[in-house]
Design an enzyme around this catalytic site. Structure first.
Site, mmCIF file in Angstrom:
data_model
loop_
_atom_site.group_PDB
_atom_site.id
_atom_site.type_symbol
_atom_site.label_atom_id
_atom_site.label_comp_id
_atom_site.label_asym_id
_atom_site.label_seq_id
_atom_site.Cartn_x
_atom_site.Cartn_y
_atom_site.Cartn_z
ATOM 1 N N LYS A 23 0.847 -1.187 0.000
ATOM 2 C CA LYS A 23 0.000 0.000 0.000
ATOM 3 C C LYS A 23 0.880 1.234 0.000
ATOM 4 O O LYS A 23 1.693 1.437 0.907
ATOM 5 C CB LYS A 23 -0.909 -0.012 1.226
ATOM 6 N N ARG B 34 1.130 10.068 5.256
ATOM 7 C CA ARG B 34 1.315 8.751 5.882
ATOM 8 C C ARG B 34 2.636 8.113 5.461
ATOM 9 O O ARG B 34 2.767 6.909 5.416
ATOM 10 C CB ARG B 34 0.182 7.823 5.459
ATOM 11 N N LYS C 116 -2.238 -1.584 -3.812
ATOM 12 C CA LYS C 116 -3.084 -0.399 -3.771
ATOM 13 C C LYS C 116 -2.233 0.859 -3.746
ATOM 14 O O LYS C 116 -1.279 0.902 -2.973
ATOM 15 C CB LYS C 116 -3.929 -0.473 -2.499
ATOM 16 N N TYR D 74 -15.364 1.132 -7.095
ATOM 17 C CA TYR D 74 -16.632 1.816 -6.831
ATOM 18 C C TYR D 74 -17.618 1.621 -7.989
ATOM 19 O O TYR D 74 -18.786 1.941 -7.850
ATOM 20 C CB TYR D 74 -16.370 3.310 -6.566
#
Ligand code: PBG
Length: 334
Positions: free
Chosen positions: A206, A227, A258, A323
Site C-alpha cells: 500500500k 502517511r 493499492k 466503486y
C-alpha cells in the site's frame, strides 16, 4: 470501383495478427483477460447518525450510506453476483485512539451485523481494519507523545478490532494500516477467539498516494500531513513484493496492491511472486479522474471504465475493488 494496383510481393506480410481481430466474435474468443462480476468487490461507506444518504462531491455517484440505505446497496450487489463488499464506517465522534473501532456498538461493527443478516452467504462481507476513519488525527494508528505512529501499540488495538469485527459476523477482514506485523497479530487474535474461518485480505503493498484524495472526503478524515512513515514510497517496487511475501508468511489469505493504476507493475510482480489470490484496489482518485473527464465529455465513460478494470485484471489482479462494481456487473450482464 477503380482497379486497385497489385500490391508488390515484398509488401505482403507472412504473418497477420490482425486476422484475429476481424470480428467481434473472434476478438471475444481469443481475449486473454476476462472481467466478471464475481471478481469485483464494492467498497461502501456507512456513516453513523445519518438520516439520508450523503453524496460525496469528489466521487460523483458514490454516497455515505445510512445504516438502512447500506442494505439496499448490498442486496443489489448480491443480486448482481458481485464477489463481495468492503465496508468502511464513519463514526459520529472520533478520538485519539479510535475507540469507535473496537466498540461492539460502533458503526462499522453494527453495519457488519446488519449486512450479514441481509445477504447471508450470498456475498463475501469484508471490513476495513484500520483506525484512520476513527481517529481525530486521521492516522491509521495511535500516536506516541511526540506524534509518531506507534506500530506496536497500534497492533494491540488492531487485534481487538479484529475480534470485534469477527464477533459482528464478518467473513474477511482487510487490515489496511501498514503496521509491521499486523497480519500475524490479527491472525493470532482471530484464532484465539475461535474465529479460525475469518480470512484476511492484507493490504500488503500500500503506497502513500495522492490518489487517495477523494477518500478523505468520503470518510470525513481530519488527517494533517501524510502517511509516509508507514505507507510505501512510490519509487519502490521490490519493497511491494517483500511486503506481500511477509504477509503471506504471516497468514494472509489474499494480498492486495493499492492503488492499482499507478502500480500495475507492482501488481504483476506480486502476482508472480505469491501463491495466494491477489487483489487490487481501483481507488477513489482513479474513480474521480475518469468521472471528471467523462463529465466534461472528454472521454467515453463506459469504455474508459471497462478498459481501466481490464488493465488491472491483465496486470494480475484476481479480485478488483472498485466503486463501479455494481454498474459494471450490470453492463456485463446486458
Ligand atoms: C485506510 C484506507 C484508505 C483507503 C482504503 N483504506 C485511505 C488511506 O490509507 O489513506 C483509500 C481508498 C480509496 O482511496 O479509494 N483505512
Amino acid at each position: 470501383m477503380t482497379q486497385q494496383p497489385d500490391v508488390p510481393e515484398i509488401a505482403r506480410p507472412l504473418v497477420r495478427p490482425r486476422r484475429l481481430r476481424t470480428t467481434p466474435a473472434l476478438r471475444r474468443m481469443v481475449a486473454e483477460t476476462s472481467l466478471e462480476a464475481r471478481q469485483l468487490v464494492l467498497p461502501l461507506f456507512v456513516r453513523e447518525g445519518l438520516a439520508e444518504p450523503q453524496p460525496i462531491s469528489s466521487m460523483p455517484g458514490v454516497v455515505q450510506h445510512t445504516r438502512s440505505s447500506l442494505l439496499g446497496a448490498v442486496s443489489e450487489a448480491a443480486e448482481l453476483g458481485l464477489g463481495g463488499v468492503m465496508l468502511f464506517g464513519i463514526p459520529e465522534r472520533k478520538d485519539a485512539v479510535g475507540s469507535g473501532a473496537v466498540d461492539p456498538a460502533g458503526i462499522l461493527n453494527l453495519a457488519i451485523t446488519d449486512v450479514v443478516a441481509e445477504v447471508g452467504d450470498a456475498l463475501t462481507v469484508m471490513s476495513d481494519l484500520c483506525l484512520d476513519e476513527f481517529t481525530d488525527h486521521g492516522h491509521c494508528g495511535v500516536l506516541t507523545p511526540d506524534g509518531r505512529v506507534d506500530n506496536d501499540r497500534t497492533l494491540e488495538i488492531y487485534a481487538e478490532m479484529a475480534r470485534a469485527q469477527a464477533h459482528a459476523g464478518v467473513d474477511m477482514v482487510g487490515p489496511s494500516g501498514m503496521m509491521d506485523g499486523q497480519v500475524r497479530v490479527i491472525r493470532q487474535a482471530l484464532d484465539a477467539a475461535e474465529h479460525t474461518d475469518v480470512s484476511i485480505l492484507a493490504y500488503s503493498a500500500k503506497y502513500a498516494s495522492a490518489f487517495y484524495g477523494p477518500f478523505r472526503e468520503a470518510v470525513d478524515s481530519s488527517l494533517q500531513g501524510d502517511r509516509r512513515t508507514y505507507q510505501q514510497d512510490a519509487a519502490n517496487g521490490l519493497e511491494g513484493v517483500r511486503e506481500a511475501l511477509l504477509d503471506v508468511a504471516e497468514g494472509a489469505d489474499l494480498v492486495m496492491v493499492k492503488p492499482a493504476l499507478a502500480y500495475l507493475d507492482v501488481l504483476r510482480r506480486v502476482r508472480d511472486a505469491v501463491d495466494v489470490p491477489v487483489a487490487a484496489y481501483n481507488i477513489s482518485g482513479e474513480y474521480a479522474m475518469v468521472e471528471a473527464a467523462a463529465a466534461h465529455g472528454w472521454i467515453d465513460r463506459e469504455a474508459a471504465i471497462l478498459e481501466t478494470l481490464t488493465s488491472i485484471r491483465r496486470a494480475g489482479a484476481d479480485v478488483v475493488l472498485t466503486y463501479w462494481a455494481s454498474e459494471v456487473a450490470r453492463l456485463l450482464a446486458r
